[in-house]
Design an enzyme around this catalytic site. Sequence first.
Site, PDB file in Angstrom:
ATOM      1  N   ARG A 232       7.209  43.626  51.041  1.00 15.24           N
ATOM      2  CA  ARG A 232       5.894  43.056  50.790  1.00 15.24           C
ATOM      3  C   ARG A 232       5.552  43.267  49.319  1.00 15.24           C
ATOM      4  O   ARG A 232       5.840  44.328  48.743  1.00 15.24           O
ATOM      5  CB  ARG A 232       4.801  43.713  51.646  1.00 15.24           C
ATOM      6  CG  ARG A 232       4.788  43.279  53.107  1.00 15.24           C
ATOM      7  CD  ARG A 232       4.390  41.813  53.295  1.00 15.24           C
ATOM      8  NE  ARG A 232       4.402  41.399  54.693  1.00 15.24           N
ATOM      9  CZ  ARG A 232       5.437  40.856  55.345  1.00 15.24           C
ATOM     10  NH1 ARG A 232       6.584  40.672  54.729  1.00 15.24           N
ATOM     11  NH2 ARG A 232       5.318  40.489  56.601  1.00 15.24           N
ATOM     12  N   GLU A 261       1.283  36.327  46.264  1.00 19.36           N
ATOM     13  CA  GLU A 261       2.054  35.187  46.768  1.00 19.36           C
ATOM     14  C   GLU A 261       1.240  34.222  47.614  1.00 19.36           C
ATOM     15  O   GLU A 261       1.554  33.036  47.686  1.00 19.36           O
ATOM     16  CB  GLU A 261       3.285  35.663  47.554  1.00 19.36           C
ATOM     17  CG  GLU A 261       2.957  36.354  48.876  1.00 19.36           C
ATOM     18  CD  GLU A 261       4.236  36.719  49.655  1.00 19.36           C
ATOM     19  OE1 GLU A 261       5.098  37.407  49.095  1.00 19.36           O
ATOM     20  OE2 GLU A 261       4.328  36.308  50.825  1.00 19.36           O
ATOM     21  N   HIS A 293       9.580  34.244  49.533  1.00 24.04           N
ATOM     22  CA  HIS A 293       9.472  34.828  50.876  1.00 24.04           C
ATOM     23  C   HIS A 293      10.340  34.043  51.869  1.00 24.04           C
ATOM     24  O   HIS A 293       9.834  33.499  52.855  1.00 24.04           O
ATOM     25  CB  HIS A 293       8.010  34.876  51.331  1.00 24.04           C
ATOM     26  CG  HIS A 293       7.749  36.001  52.290  1.00 24.04           C
ATOM     27  ND1 HIS A 293       6.611  36.768  52.246  1.00 24.04           N
ATOM     28  CD2 HIS A 293       8.487  36.504  53.314  1.00 24.04           C
ATOM     29  CE1 HIS A 293       6.662  37.676  53.214  1.00 24.04           C
ATOM     30  NE2 HIS A 293       7.790  37.536  53.867  1.00 24.04           N
TER      31      HIS A 293
HETATM   32  P1  NAI Z   1      10.713  48.612  60.974  1.00 26.10           P
HETATM   33  O1  NAI Z   1       9.375  48.947  61.500  1.00 26.10           O
HETATM   34  O2  NAI Z   1      11.869  48.460  61.891  1.00 26.10           O
HETATM   35  O3  NAI Z   1      11.130  49.702  59.881  1.00 26.10           O
HETATM   36  C1  NAI Z   1      10.292  50.135  58.848  1.00 26.10           C
HETATM   37  C2  NAI Z   1      10.723  51.535  58.463  1.00 26.10           C
HETATM   38  O4  NAI Z   1       9.968  51.913  57.298  1.00 26.10           O
HETATM   39  C3  NAI Z   1      10.450  52.589  59.528  1.00 26.10           C
HETATM   40  O5  NAI Z   1      11.610  53.375  59.750  1.00 26.10           O
HETATM   41  C4  NAI Z   1       9.321  53.425  58.939  1.00 26.10           C
HETATM   42  O6  NAI Z   1       9.369  54.785  59.333  1.00 26.10           O
HETATM   43  C5  NAI Z   1       9.604  53.271  57.454  1.00 26.10           C
HETATM   44  N1  NAI Z   1       8.465  53.564  56.578  1.00 26.10           N
HETATM   45  C6  NAI Z   1       7.145  53.451  56.838  1.00 26.10           C
HETATM   46  N2  NAI Z   1       6.435  53.820  55.752  1.00 26.10           N
HETATM   47  C7  NAI Z   1       7.334  54.175  54.801  1.00 26.10           C
HETATM   48  C8  NAI Z   1       7.225  54.653  53.479  1.00 26.10           C
HETATM   49  N3  NAI Z   1       6.042  54.848  52.903  1.00 26.10           N
HETATM   50  N4  NAI Z   1       8.362  54.924  52.797  1.00 26.10           N
HETATM   51  C9  NAI Z   1       9.569  54.744  53.365  1.00 26.10           C
HETATM   52  N5  NAI Z   1       9.736  54.292  54.618  1.00 26.10           N
HETATM   53  C10 NAI Z   1       8.627  54.007  55.327  1.00 26.10           C
HETATM   54  O7  NAI Z   1      10.500  47.274  60.103  1.00 26.10           O
HETATM   55  P2  NAI Z   1      11.589  46.217  59.672  1.00 26.10           P
HETATM   56  O8  NAI Z   1      11.772  45.206  60.731  1.00 26.10           O
HETATM   57  O9  NAI Z   1      12.781  46.936  59.149  1.00 26.10           O
HETATM   58  O10 NAI Z   1      10.828  45.473  58.467  1.00 26.10           O
HETATM   59  C11 NAI Z   1      10.499  46.151  57.282  1.00 26.10           C
HETATM   60  C12 NAI Z   1       9.580  45.261  56.462  1.00 26.10           C
HETATM   61  O11 NAI Z   1      10.287  44.125  55.989  1.00 26.10           O
HETATM   62  C13 NAI Z   1       8.401  44.646  57.248  1.00 26.10           C
HETATM   63  O12 NAI Z   1       7.329  45.559  57.374  1.00 26.10           O
HETATM   64  C14 NAI Z   1       8.035  43.476  56.395  1.00 26.10           C
HETATM   65  O13 NAI Z   1       7.089  43.881  55.431  1.00 26.10           O
HETATM   66  C15 NAI Z   1       9.339  43.109  55.688  1.00 26.10           C
HETATM   67  N6  NAI Z   1       9.870  41.824  56.138  1.00 26.10           N
HETATM   68  C16 NAI Z   1      10.136  40.858  55.211  1.00 26.10           C
HETATM   69  C17 NAI Z   1      10.636  39.630  55.586  1.00 26.10           C
HETATM   70  C18 NAI Z   1      10.988  38.575  54.589  1.00 26.10           C
HETATM   71  O14 NAI Z   1      11.136  37.391  54.975  1.00 26.10           O
HETATM   72  N7  NAI Z   1      11.137  38.887  53.311  1.00 26.10           N
HETATM   73  C19 NAI Z   1      10.832  39.299  57.003  1.00 26.10           C
HETATM   74  C20 NAI Z   1      10.594  40.419  57.896  1.00 26.10           C
HETATM   75  C21 NAI Z   1      10.093  41.612  57.476  1.00 26.10           C
END
Ligand code: NAI
Length: 327
Positions: A232, A261, A293
Amino acid sequence: MKVAVFSTKSYDKEFLNNVKGDQNLVYYEAQLNADTVNLTQGFDAVCIFVNDRCDADIIGKLKQNGIRFITLRCAGFNNVDLQAAKEAGIKVARVPAYSPEAVAEHAVALIMTLNRKTHKAYLRIKENNYSLERLTGFNIHGKTIGVIGTGHIGQAFIRIMKGFGTRIVAYDPYPTDLVREMGVEYTDMETLLSESDIISLHCPLTKENHHLINSDSIAKMKDNVMLINTSRGGLLDTKATIKGLKTQKIGYLGIDVYEQEEHLFYQDLSEEIIEDDTIARLMSFPNVIMTAHQGFFTKEALTEIALVTMANLCAFEDGKESGNEIN
Ligand code: NAI
């Protein structure tokens, strides 16, 4: 149910129509925001995407208009005030992990393009310029990769980067044995910043980690570091990042997301005057690549998003839980 689907493009309609069944979906190209919220009168639910706005004011209006359910066509939900939705009695659901590989593979595409400069080589060869001057890359093999956030996408990214023969260090407030067993060393943030040749962000944006990458954290990074953000925009202080690029602390920047964005992405503005000087400055660097994105944008992910969105709507309609509810 009658569902107002916001921020829809041709591909959203195509994939949702394939699986919509009895749901009555009405598509709006517009984003959900203060100007468009009145379009939701007479609907039961709204279906939104990453740049639709669902703050407390908008949620108040959704409630007035009779909306009982918000379903996101994405994993991140930083654009929804969950507490306000709860107080308004509006359930919120998302698509938690439609294709972690899609985003992870896109992060790797940014890394490899920045590194081997294939985008520049392509343009050169189109003009019969076969020179290799200034196209030097580096071997990924043997480098240290810092992964911030080891959830679904972080793990998919780690699996790919392991294949390159890299050392992986990671920071996550909730480390897991599963990730340790992948050969990853969990470290504190300082160690990750100071030891990584490439840093890739895979954590959600929260109030606490807004501008996680700022002038202090950039100062701790290796000289010439490569920074990748497919998570993000708000995780990165863009002004501090520009400073880091100017001082050549940051050697490469690959971003799929940008703080502002919502005013730019998913639109063709090629004939418009862009008033956002920050993005214009970013684009002026030869070592910056931005995509709009599109990390999620694969056939597999779009299919999964459509299927899970429908499952979320059907479960709500039947008074059941889909397991994807977040408030
Ligand atoms: P997830 O929920 O499976 O994993 C997120 C991880 O980040 C968790 O292990 C959590 O403990 C950790 N986390 C939380 N706060 C943190 C911090 N301050 N520092 C380090 N780690 C932290 O989520 P997933 O599916 O892996 O997605 C991650 C992010 O990717 C989403 O939240 C979204 O913002 C982004 N995303 C981007 C997309 C794109 O098209 N560019 C599409 C899908 C998701």
